[in-house]
Design a protein around this motif. Sequence first.
Motif, PDB file in Angstrom:
ATOM      1  N   VAL A   1      37.478  50.325  46.093  1.00 17.60           N
ATOM      2  CA  VAL A   1      38.643  49.642  45.531  1.00 17.60           C
ATOM      3  C   VAL A   1      39.755  50.667  45.344  1.00 17.60           C
ATOM      4  O   VAL A   1      39.542  51.745  44.775  1.00 17.60           O
ATOM      5  CB  VAL A   1      38.306  48.978  44.190  1.00 17.60           C
ATOM      6  N   GLN A   2      40.924  50.314  45.824  1.00 18.51           N
ATOM      7  CA  GLN A   2      42.096  51.172  45.618  1.00 18.51           C
ATOM      8  C   GLN A   2      43.151  50.386  44.856  1.00 18.51           C
ATOM      9  O   GLN A   2      43.381  49.213  45.138  1.00 18.51           O
ATOM     10  CB  GLN A   2      42.689  51.640  46.953  1.00 18.51           C
ATOM     11  N   CYS A  96      47.169  51.446  35.992  1.00 22.28           N
ATOM     12  CA  CYS A  96      46.451  50.181  36.042  1.00 22.28           C
ATOM     13  C   CYS A  96      44.976  50.471  36.285  1.00 22.28           C
ATOM     14  O   CYS A  96      44.624  51.503  36.874  1.00 22.28           O
ATOM     15  CB  CYS A  96      47.017  49.251  37.112  1.00 22.28           C
ATOM     16  N   ALA A  97      44.145  49.578  35.806  1.00 12.72           N
ATOM     17  CA  ALA A  97      42.707  49.755  35.911  1.00 12.72           C
ATOM     18  C   ALA A  97      42.050  48.421  36.204  1.00 12.72           C
ATOM     19  O   ALA A  97      42.594  47.363  35.851  1.00 12.72           O
ATOM     20  CB  ALA A  97      42.151  50.349  34.623  1.00 12.72           C
ATOM     21  N   TYR A 102      33.958  44.474  32.826  1.00 12.43           N
ATOM     22  CA  TYR A 102      34.485  44.812  31.499  1.00 12.43           C
ATOM     23  C   TYR A 102      35.830  44.156  31.269  1.00 12.43           C
ATOM     24  O   TYR A 102      36.693  44.130  32.152  1.00 12.43           O
ATOM     25  CB  TYR A 102      34.612  46.332  31.370  1.00 12.43           C
ATOM     26  N   ARG A 103      36.031  43.630  30.064  1.00  9.80           N
ATOM     27  CA  ARG A 103      37.297  43.028  29.662  1.00  9.80           C
ATOM     28  C   ARG A 103      37.625  43.544  28.269  1.00  9.80           C
ATOM     29  O   ARG A 103      37.434  42.862  27.268  1.00  9.80           O
ATOM     30  CB  ARG A 103      37.188  41.491  29.617  1.00  9.80           C
ATOM     31  N   TYR A 110      36.526  51.211  32.258  1.00 12.75           N
ATOM     32  CA  TYR A 110      37.058  50.696  33.517  1.00 12.75           C
ATOM     33  C   TYR A 110      36.604  51.571  34.678  1.00 12.75           C
ATOM     34  O   TYR A 110      36.641  52.799  34.606  1.00 12.75           O
ATOM     35  CB  TYR A 110      38.582  50.619  33.467  1.00 12.75           C
ATOM     36  N   THR A 111      36.246  50.934  35.762  1.00 14.43           N
ATOM     37  CA  THR A 111      35.678  51.646  36.898  1.00 14.43           C
ATOM     38  C   THR A 111      36.733  52.187  37.851  1.00 14.43           C
ATOM     39  O   THR A 111      36.606  53.298  38.362  1.00 14.43           O
ATOM     40  CB  THR A 111      34.735  50.717  37.678  1.00 14.43           C
TER      41      THR A 111
END
Length: 123
Positions: A1-2, A96-97, A102-103, A110-111
């Motif tokens: 993910v980018q 941004c994450a 997770y919320r 955050y990953t």
Amino acid sequence: VQLQASGGGLVEAGGSLRLSCAASGLTFRFGNYGMGWFRQAPGKEREFAALISGSGVSYHTDSVKGRFTISRDNAKNTVYLQMNSLKPEGTAVYYCAADRYYRGQSYRQYTYWGQGTQLTVSS
């Protein structure tokens, strides 16, 4: 993910700016990821600003509530942070994450992270 954050810049106090964060390389649909905006001022720890679930439920920290609005366009794989009534203390790198599960407000959970975009608010 980018994650690619953009939209930062120099703005006068009281002004407005909108940050964008475009996601790519997703394993799941964008709507399956919770998204967050954080900021980090020089010499300070990264702090939470706002988050939004895949369905659009949002939460803003008290210091930005009423001035910042997080939103997302799942069709464009993009999350936004509309910032109004900016203050000099808002000067920071904004990140941004994303996370599949997770919320919450803890940046450690955050990953995926974008590279950050600099916002400078002049007085």
